[in-house]
Design a protein around this motif. Structure first.
Motif, PDB file in Angstrom:
ATOM      1  N   ASN A 104     -27.511  -8.377 -16.639  1.00  0.00           N
ATOM      2  CA  ASN A 104     -28.275  -9.398 -17.355  1.00  0.00           C
ATOM      3  C   ASN A 104     -27.586  -9.844 -18.636  1.00  0.00           C
ATOM      4  O   ASN A 104     -27.581 -11.034 -18.964  1.00  0.00           O
ATOM      5  CB  ASN A 104     -29.686  -8.878 -17.657  1.00  0.00           C
ATOM      6  CG  ASN A 104     -30.657  -9.115 -16.513  1.00  0.00           C
ATOM      7  OD1 ASN A 104     -31.231 -10.195 -16.408  1.00  0.00           O
ATOM      8  ND2 ASN A 104     -30.816  -8.136 -15.647  1.00  0.00           N
ATOM      9  N   SER A 155     -26.600 -11.904 -13.531  1.00  0.00           N
ATOM     10  CA  SER A 155     -27.896 -11.957 -12.861  1.00  0.00           C
ATOM     11  C   SER A 155     -28.962 -12.260 -13.894  1.00  0.00           C
ATOM     12  O   SER A 155     -28.819 -11.946 -15.074  1.00  0.00           O
ATOM     13  CB  SER A 155     -28.203 -10.628 -12.179  1.00  0.00           C
ATOM     14  OG  SER A 155     -29.538 -10.596 -11.689  1.00  0.00           O
ATOM     15  N   GLN A 156     -30.044 -12.873 -13.435  1.00  0.00           N
ATOM     16  CA  GLN A 156     -31.238 -13.041 -14.250  1.00  0.00           C
ATOM     17  C   GLN A 156     -32.381 -12.224 -13.645  1.00  0.00           C
ATOM     18  O   GLN A 156     -33.539 -12.428 -13.972  1.00  0.00           O
ATOM     19  CB  GLN A 156     -31.621 -14.515 -14.335  1.00  0.00           C
ATOM     20  CG  GLN A 156     -30.596 -15.366 -15.083  1.00  0.00           C
ATOM     21  CD  GLN A 156     -31.006 -16.827 -15.132  1.00  0.00           C
ATOM     22  OE1 GLN A 156     -31.479 -17.378 -14.148  1.00  0.00           O
ATOM     23  NE2 GLN A 156     -30.827 -17.448 -16.288  1.00  0.00           N
ATOM     24  N   THR A 170     -35.145  -9.556 -12.630  1.00  0.00           N
ATOM     25  CA  THR A 170     -36.075  -8.739 -13.413  1.00  0.00           C
ATOM     26  C   THR A 170     -36.406  -7.427 -12.718  1.00  0.00           C
ATOM     27  O   THR A 170     -37.177  -6.625 -13.246  1.00  0.00           O
ATOM     28  CB  THR A 170     -37.381  -9.516 -13.669  1.00  0.00           C
ATOM     29  OG1 THR A 170     -37.966  -9.893 -12.417  1.00  0.00           O
ATOM     30  CG2 THR A 170     -37.109 -10.765 -14.498  1.00  0.00           C
ATOM     31  N   VAL A 192     -31.382  -7.790  -9.012  1.00  0.00           N
ATOM     32  CA  VAL A 192     -30.042  -7.686  -9.593  1.00  0.00           C
ATOM     33  C   VAL A 192     -29.030  -7.304  -8.513  1.00  0.00           C
ATOM     34  O   VAL A 192     -27.923  -7.861  -8.458  1.00  0.00           O
ATOM     35  CB  VAL A 192     -30.030  -6.663 -10.743  1.00  0.00           C
ATOM     36  CG1 VAL A 192     -28.599  -6.369 -11.191  1.00  0.00           C
ATOM     37  CG2 VAL A 192     -30.851  -7.178 -11.925  1.00  0.00           C
TER      38      VAL A 192
END
Length: 253
Positions: free
Chosen positions: A187, A192-193, A195, A200
């Motif tokens: 992140n 990756s975003q 959560t 991920v």
């Protein structure tokens, strides 16, 4: 006893200079507009450059858990859940000298296993799982560790991360084992975003260049463990500082 050692010192992945010609297609980096805005993801060229530099610094990174074969690797990873590799490594040499196969582990018995791993967090539950999964291996797989992630995940004490680690190290599959370090670094680097660990993992499998996929999660773990730390990342030592989109970089001391 074999040990999965890094090729260089832990900090080498951050401090080694990059080799080869730099990628020329990197766009100017932008920071998020604010804390609530979505982070701008890296371009393919930037992602390639991140892993090219990690590879240049440490071509064949290794995990840090002690093990002697696929079975002891599996046990070590099971024991490492919610514990440090260093803490697990203090307990497993004595355990593996006595039991380096599921048959020997069963002969040792749960009480003895529990006594040998009592310095590790959640040791009672983990000892129970070690015996239960060893019994499954003997009963259903001839004492061998199955090279199938879905099957591994059905064993007591084995989750997706553990299965991914075993598939990667023991069987050479380019899996992405997402622990707290990998989750954080993915992140921060805008790889990756996601959560959740699964999100991920899916992003990393999609964006990491194939030639770097086998070792990618090792590079990210080591980077998170020794450089890009949770509370105070040592950004001044970071090998990819100029590419990273993390807005709150720590200044040099």
């Amino acid at each position: 006893m074999a040990k999965a050692l890094k090729d260089k010192s832990p900090s080498s992945i951050a401090s080694s200079s990059s080799r080869g010609k730099p990628v020329k297609t990197l766009r100017p980096l932008k920071k998020p507009a604010g804390k609530g805005s979505r982070r701008i993801l890296l371009t393919e060229a930037e992602i390639y450059e991140v892993f090219r530099r990690f590879h240049a610094a440490s071509p064949e990174p290794k995990g840090e858990l002690l093990y002697v074969n696929p079975y002891t690797l599996l046990i070590a990873v099971v024991l490492s859940a919610q514990a440090t590799d260093a803490g697990v490594n203090k307990a497993t040499p004595a355990l593996f000298r006595l039991a380096d196969s599921p048959e020997k582990m069963l002969a040792l018995g749960e009480d003895k296993v529990r006594d040998l791993v009592k310095t590790i967090g959640l040791y009672r539950t983990k000892a129970k799982n070690v015996i239960a999964l060893s019994q499954r291996l003997v009963d259903e797989f001839g004492g061998e560790v199955p090279g199938d992630r879905d099957v591994l995940e059905t064993l007591p004490g084995v989750g997706r991360k553990t299965a991914n680690v075993v598939m990667n190290i023991a069987f050479g599959h380019p899996t992405m084992a997402v622990d707290t370090h990998v989750f954080r670094i993915a992140n921060r680097l805008a790889l990756s975003q996601g959560t959740t660990p699964l999100a991920v993992e899916a992003d990393l499998l999609r964006v990491v260049p194939p030639e770097y996929a086998l070792h990618a999660h090792h590079w990210l773990i080591l980077h998170g463990r020794y450089v890009c730390k949770a509370r105070k990342p040592e950004c001044w030592r970071c090998l990819v500082n100029d590419i990273c989109l993390y807005p709150d970089k720590t200044p040099a001391p």
